[in-house]
Design a protein around this motif. Sequence first.
Motif, PDB file in Angstrom:
ATOM      1  N   LYS A   1       0.830  -1.203   0.000  1.00 44.84           N
ATOM      2  CA  LYS A   1       0.000   0.000   0.000  1.00 44.84           C
ATOM      3  C   LYS A   1       0.866   1.255   0.000  1.00 44.84           C
ATOM      4  CE  LYS A   1      -3.166   1.807   3.165  1.00 44.84           C
ATOM      5  NZ  LYS A   1      -4.253   1.671   4.126  1.00 44.84           N
ATOM      6  N   SER A   2       2.052   1.161   0.556  1.00 47.36           N
ATOM      7  CA  SER A   2       2.963   2.310   0.586  1.00 47.36           C
ATOM      8  C   SER A   2       3.462   2.692  -0.808  1.00 47.36           C
ATOM      9  CB  SER A   2       4.150   2.022   1.505  1.00 47.36           C
ATOM     10  OG  SER A   2       4.870   0.895   1.044  1.00 47.36           O
ATOM     11  N   SER A   3       3.289   1.809  -1.785  1.00 45.58           N
ATOM     12  CA  SER A   3       3.683   2.104  -3.166  1.00 45.58           C
ATOM     13  C   SER A   3       2.640   2.932  -3.910  1.00 45.58           C
ATOM     14  CB  SER A   3       3.914   0.806  -3.946  1.00 45.58           C
ATOM     15  OG  SER A   3       4.993   0.098  -3.406  1.00 45.58           O
ATOM     16  N   ILE A   4       1.460   3.080  -3.332  1.00 44.14           N
ATOM     17  CA  ILE A   4       0.363   3.820  -3.958  1.00 44.14           C
ATOM     18  C   ILE A   4       0.253   5.181  -3.281  1.00 44.14           C
ATOM     19  CG2 ILE A   4      -2.083   3.812  -4.550  1.00 44.14           C
ATOM     20  CD1 ILE A   4      -0.825   1.276  -5.576  1.00 44.14           C
ATOM     21  N   GLU A   5       0.343   6.241  -4.078  1.00 47.24           N
ATOM     22  CA  GLU A   5       0.260   7.595  -3.541  1.00 47.24           C
ATOM     23  C   GLU A   5      -0.747   8.406  -4.345  1.00 47.24           C
ATOM     24  OE1 GLU A   5       3.207  11.414  -2.717  1.00 47.24           O
ATOM     25  OE2 GLU A   5       3.966   9.682  -3.811  1.00 47.24           O
ATOM     26  N   ILE A   6      -1.649   9.074  -3.645  1.00 42.71           N
ATOM     27  CA  ILE A   6      -2.598   9.972  -4.294  1.00 42.71           C
ATOM     28  C   ILE A   6      -1.950  11.350  -4.328  1.00 42.71           C
ATOM     29  CG2 ILE A   6      -4.866  11.055  -4.171  1.00 42.71           C
ATOM     30  CD1 ILE A   6      -5.860   8.476  -2.806  1.00 42.71           C
ATOM     31  N   LEU A   7      -1.652  11.833  -5.531  1.00 41.58           N
ATOM     32  CA  LEU A   7      -0.952  13.107  -5.691  1.00 41.58           C
ATOM     33  C   LEU A   7      -1.895  14.298  -5.659  1.00 41.58           C
ATOM     34  CD1 LEU A   7       1.548  12.166  -8.536  1.00 41.58           C
ATOM     35  CD2 LEU A   7       1.949  12.192  -6.073  1.00 41.58           C
ATOM     36  N   SER A   8      -3.074  14.144  -6.241  1.00 37.79           N
ATOM     37  CA  SER A   8      -4.039  15.248  -6.244  1.00 37.79           C
ATOM     38  C   SER A   8      -5.445  14.679  -6.243  1.00 37.79           C
ATOM     39  CB  SER A   8      -3.832  16.147  -7.461  1.00 37.79           C
ATOM     40  OG  SER A   8      -4.117  15.443  -8.653  1.00 37.79           O
ATOM     41  N   GLY A   9      -6.400  15.518  -5.842  1.00 42.68           N
ATOM     42  CA  GLY A   9      -7.790  15.103  -5.812  1.00 42.68           C
ATOM     43  C   GLY A   9      -8.209  14.476  -4.497  1.00 42.68           C
TER      44      GLY A   9
ATOM     45  N   SER B   1      -9.899  15.538  -2.046  1.00 44.05           N
ATOM     46  CA  SER B   1     -11.265  15.787  -1.586  1.00 44.05           C
ATOM     47  C   SER B   1     -12.306  15.653  -2.696  1.00 44.05           C
ATOM     48  CB  SER B   1     -11.365  17.182  -0.957  1.00 44.05           C
ATOM     49  OG  SER B   1     -11.039  18.162  -1.915  1.00 44.05           O
ATOM     50  N   GLY B   2     -11.912  15.112  -3.835  1.00 41.44           N
ATOM     51  CA  GLY B   2     -12.846  14.929  -4.942  1.00 41.44           C
ATOM     52  C   GLY B   2     -12.827  13.499  -5.439  1.00 41.44           C
ATOM     53  N   ARG B   3     -13.643  13.223  -6.426  1.00 41.53           N
ATOM     54  CA  ARG B   3     -13.692  11.874  -6.994  1.00 41.53           C
ATOM     55  C   ARG B   3     -12.557  11.604  -7.969  1.00 41.53           C
ATOM     56  NH1 ARG B   3     -19.455   9.406  -7.612  1.00 41.53           N
ATOM     57  NH2 ARG B   3     -20.451  10.262  -5.776  1.00 41.53           N
ATOM     58  N   ASN B   4     -12.084  12.648  -8.643  1.00 42.50           N
ATOM     59  CA  ASN B   4     -11.032  12.489  -9.650  1.00 42.50           C
ATOM     60  C   ASN B   4      -9.673  12.684  -9.010  1.00 42.50           C
ATOM     61  OD1 ASN B   4     -12.891  12.075 -11.809  1.00 42.50           O
ATOM     62  ND2 ASN B   4     -13.330  14.245 -11.733  1.00 42.50           N
ATOM     63  N   LYS B   5      -8.822  11.676  -9.151  1.00 42.04           N
ATOM     64  CA  LYS B   5      -7.527  11.683  -8.480  1.00 42.04           C
ATOM     65  C   LYS B   5      -6.411  11.381  -9.466  1.00 42.04           C
ATOM     66  CE  LYS B   5      -9.934  10.040  -4.442  1.00 42.04           C
ATOM     67  NZ  LYS B   5     -10.161  11.364  -3.952  1.00 42.04           N
ATOM     68  N   LEU B   6      -5.232  11.848  -9.138  1.00 45.77           N
ATOM     69  CA  LEU B   6      -4.030  11.472  -9.870  1.00 45.77           C
ATOM     70  C   LEU B   6      -3.229  10.591  -8.938  1.00 45.77           C
ATOM     71  CD1 LEU B   6      -2.270  11.722 -12.395  1.00 45.77           C
ATOM     72  CD2 LEU B   6      -1.191  13.712 -11.338  1.00 45.77           C
TER      73      LEU B   6
END
Length: 98
Positions: free
Chosen positions: A63-71, A73-78
């Motif tokens: 799980k530490s390999s997965i990072e949410i960079l943006s989004g 507080s929204g549904r669309n994420k990078l």
Amino acid sequence: MLDVRPEGKAVLFKVHVQPKASKNDVAGLYDGALRVRVKAPPVEGAANEACRALLAKVLAVPKSSIEILSGHSGRNKLVRVTGVSKERILSVLVTNRK
């Protein structure tokens, strides 16, 4: 088609998260992004953590390999995934899910 961009030893792609779903799963593509359904509500980052956990499980990475960079507080994420190739992302998340 899912746009997966290599970035060093990681890859970046867009994810569309549907919180409060009946089950956790990868549900194909939505407007050029990977569509992910999670049971968690969009409260205090619960849906983001559920998204990270689901992607980690499906891709067989920590799980530490997965990072949410943006989004956050929204549904669309990078999302950035470290230690996985573009080909593996497309094979596991898109090709095998049609």
